[in-house]
Design a protein around this motif. Structure first.
Motif, PDB file in Angstrom:
ATOM      1  N   ARG A  92     -75.857  -1.852  27.157  1.00 49.56           N
ATOM      2  CA  ARG A  92     -74.510  -1.925  27.145  1.00 49.56           C
ATOM      3  C   ARG A  92     -74.032  -3.024  25.930  1.00 49.56           C
ATOM      4  NH1 ARG A  92     -72.488  -4.213  32.907  1.00 49.56           N
ATOM      5  NH2 ARG A  92     -70.251  -4.015  31.677  1.00 49.56           N
ATOM      6  N   VAL A  93     -74.824  -3.770  25.656  1.00 49.76           N
ATOM      7  CA  VAL A  93     -74.322  -4.535  24.109  1.00 49.76           C
ATOM      8  C   VAL A  93     -74.311  -3.811  23.164  1.00 49.76           C
ATOM      9  CG1 VAL A  93     -75.357  -6.343  22.801  1.00 49.76           C
ATOM     10  CG2 VAL A  93     -75.300  -6.587  25.175  1.00 49.76           C
TER      11      VAL A  93
ATOM     12  N   LEU B  45     -71.310  -2.996  20.595  1.00 48.70           N
ATOM     13  CA  LEU B  45     -71.501  -3.200  19.052  1.00 48.70           C
ATOM     14  C   LEU B  45     -71.208  -2.110  18.265  1.00 48.70           C
ATOM     15  CD1 LEU B  45     -74.545  -5.807  18.998  1.00 48.70           C
ATOM     16  CD2 LEU B  45     -72.180  -6.501  18.820  1.00 48.70           C
ATOM     17  N   ALA B  46     -71.444  -0.917  18.802  1.00 52.47           N
ATOM     18  CA  ALA B  46     -71.305   0.511  18.076  1.00 52.47           C
ATOM     19  C   ALA B  46     -69.724   0.728  17.808  1.00 52.47           C
ATOM     20  CB  ALA B  46     -71.919   1.607  18.922  1.00 52.47           C
ATOM     21  N   LEU B  47     -69.038   0.098  18.570  1.00 49.22           N
ATOM     22  CA  LEU B  47     -67.676   0.275  18.499  1.00 49.22           C
ATOM     23  C   LEU B  47     -66.833  -0.484  17.328  1.00 49.22           C
ATOM     24  CD1 LEU B  47     -66.486   0.263  22.227  1.00 49.22           C
ATOM     25  CD2 LEU B  47     -66.641   2.272  20.897  1.00 49.22           C
ATOM     26  N   GLY B  48     -67.691  -1.522  16.744  1.00 49.98           N
ATOM     27  CA  GLY B  48     -67.340  -2.580  16.132  1.00 49.98           C
ATOM     28  C   GLY B  48     -67.367  -3.818  16.627  1.00 49.98           C
ATOM     29  N   ASP B  49     -67.375  -5.399  15.786  1.00 47.95           N
ATOM     30  CA  ASP B  49     -67.276  -6.168  16.266  1.00 47.95           C
ATOM     31  C   ASP B  49     -65.940  -6.730  16.969  1.00 47.95           C
ATOM     32  OD1 ASP B  49     -69.697  -6.591  15.487  1.00 47.95           O
ATOM     33  OD2 ASP B  49     -69.557  -8.257  14.008  1.00 47.95           O
ATOM     34  N   ASP B  50     -64.595  -6.339  16.254  1.00 50.61           N
ATOM     35  CA  ASP B  50     -63.599  -6.597  16.788  1.00 50.61           C
ATOM     36  C   ASP B  50     -63.239  -5.927  18.330  1.00 50.61           C
ATOM     37  OD1 ASP B  50     -62.853  -8.092  14.664  1.00 50.61           O
ATOM     38  OD2 ASP B  50     -62.063  -6.511  13.650  1.00 50.61           O
TER      39      ASP B  50
ATOM     40  N   LEU C 219     -63.438  -6.427  24.394  1.00 51.70           N
ATOM     41  CA  LEU C 219     -63.949  -6.178  25.493  1.00 51.70           C
ATOM     42  C   LEU C 219     -64.738  -6.895  26.311  1.00 51.70           C
ATOM     43  CD1 LEU C 219     -65.734  -2.630  24.509  1.00 51.70           C
ATOM     44  CD2 LEU C 219     -63.527  -2.921  25.953  1.00 51.70           C
ATOM     45  N   GLY C 220     -64.641  -8.308  25.581  1.00 58.79           N
ATOM     46  CA  GLY C 220     -65.046  -9.580  26.244  1.00 58.79           C
ATOM     47  C   GLY C 220     -66.334  -9.814  25.895  1.00 58.79           C
ATOM     48  N   ARG C 221     -67.027  -9.054  24.905  1.00 59.33           N
ATOM     49  CA  ARG C 221     -68.411  -9.488  24.657  1.00 59.33           C
ATOM     50  C   ARG C 221     -68.467 -10.712  23.845  1.00 59.33           C
ATOM     51  NH1 ARG C 221     -71.529  -6.926  27.919  1.00 59.33           N
ATOM     52  NH2 ARG C 221     -73.090  -8.123  26.797  1.00 59.33           N
ATOM     53  N   ASN C 222     -69.248 -11.510  23.685  1.00 62.88           N
ATOM     54  CA  ASN C 222     -69.768 -12.682  23.011  1.00 62.88           C
ATOM     55  C   ASN C 222     -70.720 -12.071  21.762  1.00 62.88           C
ATOM     56  OD1 ASN C 222     -70.926 -14.714  21.438  1.00 62.88           O
ATOM     57  ND2 ASN C 222     -70.492 -16.188  23.196  1.00 62.88           N
ATOM     58  N   THR C 223     -70.362 -11.435  20.607  1.00 64.17           N
ATOM     59  CA  THR C 223     -70.993 -10.777  19.735  1.00 64.17           C
ATOM     60  C   THR C 223     -72.310 -11.549  19.207  1.00 64.17           C
ATOM     61  OG1 THR C 223     -69.787 -11.455  17.929  1.00 64.17           O
ATOM     62  CG2 THR C 223     -69.310  -9.307  19.049  1.00 64.17           C
ATOM     63  N   ALA C 224     -71.928 -12.704  18.789  1.00 61.14           N
ATOM     64  CA  ALA C 224     -73.040 -13.864  18.312  1.00 61.14           C
ATOM     65  C   ALA C 224     -74.301 -13.897  19.464  1.00 61.14           C
ATOM     66  CB  ALA C 224     -72.518 -15.090  18.198  1.00 61.14           C
ATOM     67  N   ARG C 225     -73.773 -14.127  20.798  1.00 57.77           N
ATOM     68  CA  ARG C 225     -74.913 -14.213  21.771  1.00 57.77           C
ATOM     69  C   ARG C 225     -75.721 -12.860  22.164  1.00 57.77           C
ATOM     70  NH1 ARG C 225     -72.370 -15.142  27.371  1.00 57.77           N
ATOM     71  NH2 ARG C 225     -71.869 -13.050  27.017  1.00 57.77           N
ATOM     72  N   ASP C 226     -74.877 -11.873  21.998  1.00 62.02           N
ATOM     73  CA  ASP C 226     -75.365 -10.555  22.144  1.00 62.02           C
ATOM     74  C   ASP C 226     -76.286 -10.238  20.972  1.00 62.02           C
ATOM     75  OD1 ASP C 226     -73.988 -10.170  24.339  1.00 62.02           O
ATOM     76  OD2 ASP C 226     -72.373  -8.758  23.276  1.00 62.02           O
ATOM     77  N   ARG C 227     -76.010 -10.505  19.743  1.00 61.97           N
ATOM     78  CA  ARG C 227     -77.016 -10.167  18.783  1.00 61.97           C
ATOM     79  C   ARG C 227     -78.279 -11.103  18.851  1.00 61.97           C
ATOM     80  NH1 ARG C 227     -72.411  -8.680  15.387  1.00 61.97           N
ATOM     81  NH2 ARG C 227     -72.724  -6.525  14.583  1.00 61.97           N
ATOM     82  N   ALA C 228     -78.072 -12.272  19.247  1.00 57.83           N
ATOM     83  CA  ALA C 228     -79.203 -13.285  19.402  1.00 57.83           C
ATOM     84  C   ALA C 228     -80.043 -12.671  20.387  1.00 57.83           C
ATOM     85  CB  ALA C 228     -78.801 -14.513  19.799  1.00 57.83           C
ATOM     86  N   MET C 229     -79.813 -12.212  21.636  1.00 57.29           N
ATOM     87  CA  MET C 229     -80.456 -11.625  22.561  1.00 57.29           C
ATOM     88  C   MET C 229     -81.323 -10.474  22.188  1.00 57.29           C
ATOM     89  SD  MET C 229     -79.606 -10.044  26.338  1.00 57.29           S
ATOM     90  CE  MET C 229     -79.333  -8.185  25.451  1.00 57.29           C
ATOM     91  N   VAL C 230     -80.582  -9.391  21.394  1.00 58.94           N
ATOM     92  CA  VAL C 230     -81.216  -8.359  20.885  1.00 58.94           C
ATOM     93  C   VAL C 230     -82.238  -8.735  19.883  1.00 58.94           C
ATOM     94  CG1 VAL C 230     -80.947  -6.181  19.949  1.00 58.94           C
ATOM     95  CG2 VAL C 230     -79.321  -6.737  21.490  1.00 58.94           C
ATOM     96  N   GLY C 231     -81.907  -9.703  18.979  1.00 55.68           N
ATOM     97  CA  GLY C 231     -82.790 -10.248  17.970  1.00 55.68           C
ATOM     98  C   GLY C 231     -84.098 -10.746  18.623  1.00 55.68           C
ATOM     99  N   LEU C 232     -83.930 -11.718  19.538  1.00 56.15           N
ATOM    100  CA  LEU C 232     -85.078 -12.142  20.286  1.00 56.15           C
ATOM    101  C   LEU C 232     -85.944 -10.975  20.795  1.00 56.15           C
ATOM    102  CD1 LEU C 232     -86.673 -14.757  21.334  1.00 56.15           C
ATOM    103  CD2 LEU C 232     -85.389 -14.549  23.226  1.00 56.15           C
TER     104      LEU C 232
END
Length: 347
Positions: free
Chosen positions: A227-228, A232-237, A242-255
């Motif tokens: 879902r993350v 993100l495929a829609l663009g950060d804005d 949509l209520g996503r915290n993009t920094a946290r989402d990227r950190a989770m995927v990055g980990l």
């Protein structure tokens, strides 16, 4: 009045148009074909090598050829696990950067793991797989964080384009430093020669068990990020809307990526091309929804890794070609044909 639906596979396009232009396989069909291909590839891996083993001998403990089973089972299992890890990491990397040419080496992750392991062998005297894995994690993590920090400088933050440029620069720097260390130490060259090429041969059970927990945690993190990545495929804005915290989402995927790539590179070396090719093959089958792309990338990554390792055993007898070479040799022509025919899956 005509009502159109938005296709879940390709955001922003109508369902009718999506079906007309992108005839994908159904999930059940894709799963059946993938599982059948995995079974065939695994059986071929068990039977083919310096000595041909009859498939029936694998089931007969009294058959003399059965002695080859344990070694080949372990080799096949390692190839499947690492192929799944690299395929999954490649799909997640492409989603994270919104770049269809991204792979696990794009953001400096492979180069960071390799540099840290070579430095550990040279300056610390690391000689065990456990030590390799920890150095691999440290190098992969520091490189990924460094790339993100560099890309965050300036206006706009860490955009996909800036991440790609920063990753290319860091990868080039780390690769040159790794080469410099190797040129100064013949012992390190001898210790890492097979590992640098990429190989699943000769792995011990304890090495696999050491890396397995980290790879499994990486699998869990990345597979749960569908879902993350769709957001993100829609663009950060739009993702933030949509209520996503993009920094946290990227950190989770990055980990998850660091765990997958760090452990896999430590165990088998940097495997070329697999993470780049597999997600495109999968998108041609199942479309653009990461809920399907991620698991099928893991499945086809395992299939292609086992196949490349098996082909490498008999293409130039009596020698073997390492799987890191074979993935590039087999994958590059396929990728070029896909480019020529315009068949690269869109993000």
């Amino acid at each position: 009045m005509t009502v159109t639906e938005t296709s879940p596979d390709l955001p922003g396009r109508t369902a009718t148009a999506g079906r007309a232009r992108n005839p994908h396989w159904g999930t059940s069909t894709s799963a059946a074909v993938g599982i059948a291909a995995l079974v065939v590839a695994a059986l071929a891996s068990l039977c083919i090598g310096n000595r041909w083993v009859d498939p029936l001998a694998l089931l007969d403990g009294s058959d003399p050829d059965n002695v080859f089973m344990d070694a080949r089972l372990l080799r096949t299992g390692v190839a499947a696990l690492l192929g799944a890890a690299f395929g999954l990491a490649g799909a997640a990397m492409q989603g994270l950067t919104r770049n269809p040419l991204a792979d696990t080496g794009l953001l400096g992750v492979n180069a960071g793991a390799a540099f840290a392991m070579v430095a550990g062998i040279t300056y610390v005297g690391t000689a065990s797989i456990g030590g390799y894995i920890w150095f691999g994690f440290i190098g992969a993590g520091v490189a990924a964080v460094g790339v993100h920090l560099i890309a965050s400088l300036g206006r706009g933050g860490a955009t996909p384009a800036k991440l790609i440029i920063a990753g290319a620069a860091v990868t080039a720097a780390l690769t040159s430093w790794t080469t410099a260390i190797l040129l100064m130490s013949r012992e390190t060259i001898d210790a890492t020669r097979r590992w640098q090429i990429g190989s699943v041969a000769g792995k011990q059970t304890d090495a696999l068990l050491t890396a397995l927990p980290f790879i499994l945690v990486g699998f869990a993190l990345v597979l749960s990020s569908a879902r993350v990545l769709n957001a993100l495929a829609l663009g950060d804005d739009l993702a933030r809307g949509l209520g996503r915290n993009t920094a946290r989402d990227r950190a989770m995927v990055g980990l998850g990526l660091v765990l997958l790539v760090g452990a896999s590179v430590a165990l088998a070396g940097p495997i070329a091309f697999l993470g780049l090719l597999v997600p495109h093959l999968v998108r041609m089958q199942v479309g653009g929804d990461y809920a399907r792309i991620l698991p099928f990338s893991a499945l086809w990554g395992a299939i292609l890794m086992i196949t490349a390792d098996t082909v490498g055993r008999f293409v130039l007898p009596p020698s073997e070609i390492q799987v890191g070479v074979m993935t590039a040799v087999l994958g590059a022509p396929v990728f070029l044909v896909m480019i020529r025919r315009g068949r690269l899956g869109s993000l």
